[in-house]
Design a protein around this motif. Structure first.
Motif, PDB file in Angstrom:
ATOM      1  N   ASP A 432       0.863  -1.183   0.000  1.00  0.00           N
ATOM      2  CA  ASP A 432       0.000   0.000   0.000  1.00  0.00           C
ATOM      3  C   ASP A 432       0.895   1.227   0.000  1.00  0.00           C
ATOM      4  N   ARG A 433       0.363   2.298  -0.553  1.00  0.00           N
ATOM      5  CA  ARG A 433       1.114   3.552  -0.630  1.00  0.00           C
ATOM      6  C   ARG A 433       0.094   4.646  -0.957  1.00  0.00           C
ATOM      7  N   PRO A 434      -0.495   5.215   0.100  1.00  0.00           N
ATOM      8  CA  PRO A 434      -1.561   6.181  -0.151  1.00  0.00           C
ATOM      9  C   PRO A 434      -1.059   7.498  -0.737  1.00  0.00           C
ATOM     10  N   ASP A 435      -2.010   8.375  -0.982  1.00  0.00           N
ATOM     11  CA  ASP A 435      -1.724   9.704  -1.514  1.00  0.00           C
ATOM     12  C   ASP A 435      -0.893  10.527  -0.529  1.00  0.00           C
ATOM     13  N   PRO A 436      -0.452  11.719  -0.976  1.00  0.00           N
ATOM     14  CA  PRO A 436       0.276  12.611  -0.055  1.00  0.00           C
ATOM     15  C   PRO A 436      -0.555  12.947   1.189  1.00  0.00           C
ATOM     16  N   MET A 437       0.139  13.353   2.251  1.00  0.00           N
ATOM     17  CA  MET A 437      -0.473  13.884   3.471  1.00  0.00           C
ATOM     18  C   MET A 437      -1.261  12.840   4.263  1.00  0.00           C
ATOM     19  N   PHE A 438      -0.948  11.587   4.103  1.00  0.00           N
ATOM     20  CA  PHE A 438      -1.614  10.567   4.903  1.00  0.00           C
ATOM     21  C   PHE A 438      -0.937  10.368   6.256  1.00  0.00           C
ATOM     22  N   GLY A 439       0.168  11.074   6.476  1.00  0.00           N
ATOM     23  CA  GLY A 439       0.848  10.951   7.763  1.00  0.00           C
ATOM     24  C   GLY A 439       1.576   9.623   7.892  1.00  0.00           C
ATOM     25  N   LYS A 440       1.627   9.117   9.143  1.00  0.00           N
ATOM     26  CA  LYS A 440       2.344   7.874   9.395  1.00  0.00           C
ATOM     27  C   LYS A 440       1.403   6.677   9.331  1.00  0.00           C
ATOM     28  N   PHE A 441       1.961   5.539   8.996  1.00  0.00           N
ATOM     29  CA  PHE A 441       1.191   4.284   8.972  1.00  0.00           C
ATOM     30  C   PHE A 441       0.745   3.956  10.396  1.00  0.00           C
ATOM     31  N   ASN A 442      -0.555   3.722  10.570  1.00  0.00           N
ATOM     32  CA  ASN A 442      -1.042   3.427  11.921  1.00  0.00           C
ATOM     33  C   ASN A 442      -1.414   1.961  12.073  1.00  0.00           C
ATOM     34  N   GLY A 443      -0.930   1.124  11.150  1.00  0.00           N
ATOM     35  CA  GLY A 443      -1.210  -0.310  11.258  1.00  0.00           C
ATOM     36  C   GLY A 443      -2.387  -0.742  10.413  1.00  0.00           C
ATOM     37  N   THR A 444      -3.113   0.222   9.828  1.00  0.00           N
ATOM     38  CA  THR A 444      -4.286  -0.121   9.033  1.00  0.00           C
ATOM     39  C   THR A 444      -4.070   0.272   7.580  1.00  0.00           C
ATOM     40  N   PHE A 445      -4.267  -0.698   6.697  1.00  0.00           N
ATOM     41  CA  PHE A 445      -4.169  -0.402   5.271  1.00  0.00           C
ATOM     42  C   PHE A 445      -5.457   0.258   4.803  1.00  0.00           C
ATOM     43  N   ARG A 446      -5.389   0.891   3.636  1.00  0.00           N
ATOM     44  CA  ARG A 446      -6.612   1.437   3.048  1.00  0.00           C
ATOM     45  C   ARG A 446      -7.499   0.285   2.586  1.00  0.00           C
ATOM     46  N   THR A 447      -8.778   0.553   2.476  1.00  0.00           N
ATOM     47  CA  THR A 447      -9.721  -0.462   1.998  1.00  0.00           C
ATOM     48  C   THR A 447      -9.266  -0.962   0.625  1.00  0.00           C
ATOM     49  N   GLY A 448      -9.266  -2.266   0.462  1.00  0.00           N
ATOM     50  CA  GLY A 448      -8.872  -2.832  -0.831  1.00  0.00           C
ATOM     51  C   GLY A 448      -7.383  -3.161  -0.924  1.00  0.00           C
ATOM     52  N   TYR A 449      -6.631  -2.747   0.073  1.00  0.00           N
ATOM     53  CA  TYR A 449      -5.180  -3.020   0.082  1.00  0.00           C
ATOM     54  C   TYR A 449      -4.827  -3.808   1.337  1.00  0.00           C
TER      55      TYR A 449
END
Ligand code: C2O
Length: 566
Positions: A432-449
């Protein structure tokens, strides 16, 4: 497979394999790819540097002869796994010593995976001076059909020599730019401007797009033509089509993408190939100050069907903000290798720019990479039982992983710029690699990833102030860099070192080839002991603890070669 059949297939591949044996003199030559003549680094008197082509299974033996006079050098084979040959990986100060002027050095490795790769200097921040070329491993049975092949390189080009740029960047004046490297003189396509590629009607072309850029990512489009992606970074993927208008394809420094285009029947018209550098990466001062309005991020080439027809004007892109992109997370490897799980070892890397004593550096978990006094691979094989103790490697941001583990690496990009991350020795799954400004990974992937069969590649672009998660299996003992492929950032410490299965490396009866030892003796650099060159593994007295000097001395030319300054 029965062991007889296995033996038979091993033997038959041995029989079919050839040796590609090359002797490359590395010298300064003069070139003017954009009209401005400057010294560039060529091979055997030629620039652009030659394409290296081998068949799957071939043995590749390249002897380089450093005739630069004023600089050390070395070649890295970007994307090649170097299974069992980590010491042939070509990363100066990591898998070998820098090769001093007047020295020869032989690389010898197996072309064990077909695909589109490239080679480049991995010493002194040197490849933007032109020391790079395409590296193609041909597949005897590719999973798609085509008539002809074309190589398309998308890069950037400076009018200054790299050593000068880096010493300025790594000085107090460079710090004023907040970690942003200086913009180049512009973009190049196939190492030139306004290039033409002649095509025949009604043919399928396999276009190997390579991005040997040193700073921004690029995005391209073949006017009016559909393009079908079939390979990314040496991984075959399920064909994905993008139509030739409006949908740009993005490529990050270090990445490659194999695409098929079918040429038209009608030969009355020619078509532009549009390429633009990602202007968003050139903003300075925390993303506020744009590059000059007249800064040209574009370069154009043409697919020429008809020599007497006009070459259509290219469009002008200034911002990529409203362009459409195909998200590279959505490519599916053809082999559908499932998501690697369960994770044995998770590594979280918080990354950012930092000012260290007035010098703009990058840091990973609060440490900027400082070169070791012994190449890290040599430390791994000469520190015995201590080789799995990260301490012996000094300030190279060592990450020790065990054989066979599934490793997850989370990279949190706290910086206001995008960064292309590359790992040596492996392809990794990008979860997973979300868009800009998502901050830090909090242990949860985006839906679908992550996807069930995530894309696998050796370089991925991390968005600004956002995160990315990758996984790989530690099945290739060796010492492998994980770094931002913006060359100025590599030089400013944006580097970690994966020390993979060091206990295994230390136990083999491996002997460093004599010419590799000679390179160390001549440079000179130590080739055994810990990061400080000490035999007592945990005695780090004398190790580098300061940001190195990047004053490489006078540039080449004018006049006789200036003295070699390490
Ligand atoms: Cu293409 Cu570490 O490099």
């Amino acid at each position: 497979m029965s062991s007889f059949l296995l033996l038979f297939s091993l033997l038959s591949s041995v029989v079919l394999a050839d040796v590609v044996n090359l002797h490359w003199n590395i010298t300064w030559v003069t070139a003017a790819p954009d009209g401005f003549a400057r010294p560039v680094i060529g091979i055997n008197g030629q620039w652009p540097c030659p394409e290296l082509r081998a068949k799957l299974g071939d043995q590749v033996i390249v002897t380089i002869d450093n005739q630069l006079g004023n600089q050390s050098t070395g070649l890295h084979w970007h994307g090649i796994h170097q299974t069992g040959t980590s010491y042939m990986d070509g990363a100066s100060g990591v898998s070998q010593c820098p090769v001093a002027p007047g020295q020869q050095f032989t690389y010898n490795w197996t072309a064990d995976a077909a695909g589109t790769y490239w080679y480049h200097s991995h010493d002194m921040g040197q490849y933007p001076d032109g020391l790079w070329g395409p590296l193609i491993i041909e597949d005897p049975n590719p999973p798609f059909e085509y008539d002809e092949e074309i190589i398309l390189t998308l890069s950037d080009w400076y009018h200054e020599q790299s050593a000068d740029l880096i010493s300025a960047y790594q000085s107090p004046s460079g710090e004023a730019l907040d970690g942003v490297a200086p913009p180049s003189g512009g973009a190049l396509m196939n190492s030139g401007k306004n290039i033409t590629i002649h095509v025949k009607p009604n043919k399928t072309y396999f276009i190997r797009v390579i991005c040997p850029a040193s700073y921004p990512g690029h995005a391209w489009l073949f006017q009016d033509h559909n393009q079908t992606t079939v390979e990314v970074d040496g991984t075959y993927v399920q064909p994905k089509e993008a139509n030739g208008n409006g949908l740009l394809t993005r490529i990050a420094p270090g990445q490659r993408q194999g695409v098929l285009i079918k040429t038209f029947n009608d030969t009355s018209k020619n078509y532009a190939i549009w390429d633009t550098m990602d202007v968003n990466m050139l903003f300075i001062n925390k993303g506020i100050i744009p590059p000059p309005m007249n800064y040209n991020t574009n370069v154009t080439g043409w697919l020429v069907y008809n020599e007497s027809a006009p070459l259509p004007d290219p469009p002008v892109f200034y911002s990529l903000g409203n362009a459409n992109f195909f998200d590279d997370l959505d490519y599916v490897p053809l082999d559908e290798e499932p998501l690697l799980e369960p994770v044995d070892h998770q590594i979280v890397l918080d990354t950012n720019s930092v000012n260290i004593s007035g010098i703009s550096r990058f840091e990973i978990n609060n440490y900027t990479y400082l070169p070791a006094k012994v190449p890290s691979f040599y430390s791994a094989i000469t520190t015995g039982n201590y080789s799995s103790d990260p301490e012996v490697y000094g300030h190279v941001n060592p990450i020790v992983v065990k054989k066979g583990e599934i490793i997850e690496i989370v990279i949190n990009n706290l910086n206001t710029n995008l960064h292309p991350w590359h790992m040596h020795g492996h392809q990794f799954q990008v979860l997973d690699r979300p868009d800009p400004m998502f901050g830090k990974f909090n242990g949860t992937f985006r839906t679908g990833y992550p996807h069930a069969a995530p894309v696998r590649r050796d370089t991925f672009m991390l968005q600004d102030q956002s995160w990315g998660v990758i996984r790989f299996k530690a099945d290739n003992p060796g010492v492998w860099l994980l770094h931002c492929h913006i060359e100025a950032h590599t030089s400013s410490g944006f580097v970690a070192t994966i020390i993979e299965a060091p206990e295994e490396l230390a136990q083999t009866n491996f002997r460093i080839p004599q010419d590799h030892i000679d390179a160390c003796k001549t440079y000179p650099m130590k080739y055994f002991g810990n990061a400080a060159g000490n035999i007592a593994p945990t005695n780090l007295t004398g190790a580098n603890v300061d940001v190195p000097s990047y004053d490489y001395g006078a540039m080449y030319p004018p006049g006789t070669p200036p003295p070699f300054k390490r």
